[in-house]
Design a protein around this motif. Structure first.
Motif, short mmCIF file in Angstrom:
data_model
loop_
_atom_site.label_atom_id
_atom_site.label_comp_id
_atom_site.label_asym_id
_atom_site.label_seq_id
_atom_site.Cartn_x
_atom_site.Cartn_y
_atom_site.Cartn_z
N PRO A 245 0.80 -1.23 0.00
CA PRO A 245 0.00 0.00 0.00
C PRO A 245 0.83 1.28 0.00
CG PRO A 245 -0.92 -1.58 1.53
CD PRO A 245 0.39 -2.15 1.05
N GLN A 246 1.94 1.30 0.73
CA GLN A 246 2.78 2.50 0.78
C GLN A 246 3.35 2.82 -0.59
OE1 GLN A 246 6.03 2.40 3.55
NE2 GLN A 246 6.68 4.46 3.06
N ALA A 247 3.86 1.80 -1.29
CA ALA A 247 4.44 2.02 -2.62
C ALA A 247 3.37 2.48 -3.60
CB ALA A 247 5.12 0.75 -3.12
N ARG A 248 2.19 1.88 -3.54
CA ARG A 248 1.09 2.29 -4.43
C ARG A 248 0.73 3.75 -4.19
NH1 ARG A 248 -1.51 -2.89 -3.30
NH2 ARG A 248 -2.71 -1.81 -1.70
N ALA A 249 0.67 4.14 -2.92
CA ALA A 249 0.32 5.52 -2.58
C ALA A 249 1.39 6.49 -3.08
CB ALA A 249 0.14 5.66 -1.08
N GLU A 250 2.67 6.12 -2.96
CA GLU A 250 3.75 6.99 -3.42
C GLU A 250 3.69 7.17 -4.94
OE1 GLU A 250 7.39 5.29 -2.02
OE2 GLU A 250 6.89 5.66 0.08
N VAL A 251 3.53 6.06 -5.66
CA VAL A 251 3.48 6.12 -7.12
C VAL A 251 2.25 6.91 -7.57
CG1 VAL A 251 3.11 4.73 -9.21
CG2 VAL A 251 4.83 4.04 -7.52
N ALA A 252 1.11 6.62 -7.00
CA ALA A 252 -0.12 7.33 -7.36
C ALA A 252 0.00 8.82 -7.05
CB ALA A 252 -1.31 6.73 -6.63
N VAL B 220 2.74 10.69 -6.96
CA VAL B 220 3.63 11.33 -7.94
C VAL B 220 2.89 11.52 -9.27
CG1 VAL B 220 5.71 11.01 -9.33
CG2 VAL B 220 5.76 10.51 -6.88
N LEU B 221 2.21 10.47 -9.73
CA LEU B 221 1.51 10.58 -11.01
C LEU B 221 0.38 11.60 -10.93
CD1 LEU B 221 1.45 6.83 -12.07
CD2 LEU B 221 2.93 8.65 -12.95
N ASP B 222 -0.33 11.64 -9.81
CA ASP B 222 -1.38 12.64 -9.63
C ASP B 222 -0.79 14.06 -9.66
OD1 ASP B 222 -3.43 10.78 -9.46
OD2 ASP B 222 -3.42 10.74 -7.26
N THR B 223 0.31 14.25 -8.95
CA THR B 223 0.96 15.56 -8.90
C THR B 223 1.38 16.02 -10.29
OG1 THR B 223 1.74 15.20 -6.65
CG2 THR B 223 2.92 16.85 -7.95
N GLU B 224 1.89 15.08 -11.08
CA GLU B 224 2.34 15.40 -12.43
C GLU B 224 1.20 15.38 -13.45
OE1 GLU B 224 5.42 16.39 -13.25
OE2 GLU B 224 5.91 16.29 -11.12
N GLN B 225 -0.01 15.11 -12.99
CA GLN B 225 -1.20 15.04 -13.84
C GLN B 225 -1.03 14.05 -14.98
OE1 GLN B 225 -2.09 19.12 -14.88
NE2 GLN B 225 -2.93 19.54 -12.84
N ILE B 226 -0.53 12.87 -14.62
CA ILE B 226 -0.35 11.78 -15.58
C ILE B 226 -1.40 10.72 -15.23
CG2 ILE B 226 1.18 9.96 -16.39
CD1 ILE B 226 3.54 11.78 -15.52
N GLY B 227 -2.28 10.42 -16.18
CA GLY B 227 -3.30 9.40 -15.97
C GLY B 227 -2.66 8.02 -15.85
#
Length: 66
Positions: free
Chosen positions: A16-23, A25-32
Motif C-alpha cells: 500500500p505505501q508504494a502504491r500511494a507513493e506512485v499514485a 507522484v503521477l497525480d501531482t504530475e497530472q499523468i493518468g
C-alpha cells in the motif's frame, strides 16, 4: 486517455505505501494511470511513458540488495 497502455517499470508496487507513493507522484504530475487488478503494476498511456518514468525515477530505481 488512449486505449493502449505501457507498463511504467518493473518495480512491484504491491504494498500500500508504494502504491500511494506512485499514485501521488503521477497525480501531482497530472499523468493518468491505471493499476492492474492486484495493484502490483502501474500502467500509463504510451504517450506518457517517458514523463512517468522521469517523474518516478526515484521510485523505479532498483533497491539495494545489501
Amino acid at each position: 486517455m488512449p486505449r493502449h497502455h505501457d507498463e511504467v517499470g518493473t518495480r512491484r508496487v504491491g504494498c500500500p505505501q508504494a502504491r500511494a507513493e506512485v499514485a501521488g507522484v503521477l497525480d501531482t504530475e497530472q499523468i493518468g494511470y491505471e493499476l492492474n487488478f492486484s495493484g502490483s503494476a502501474v500502467s500509463v498511456a504510451s504517450s506518457d511513458v517517458a514523463r512517468a518514468r522521469l517523474a518516478l525515477r526515484d521510485e523505479l530505481e532498483p533497491e539495494d540488495s545489501e
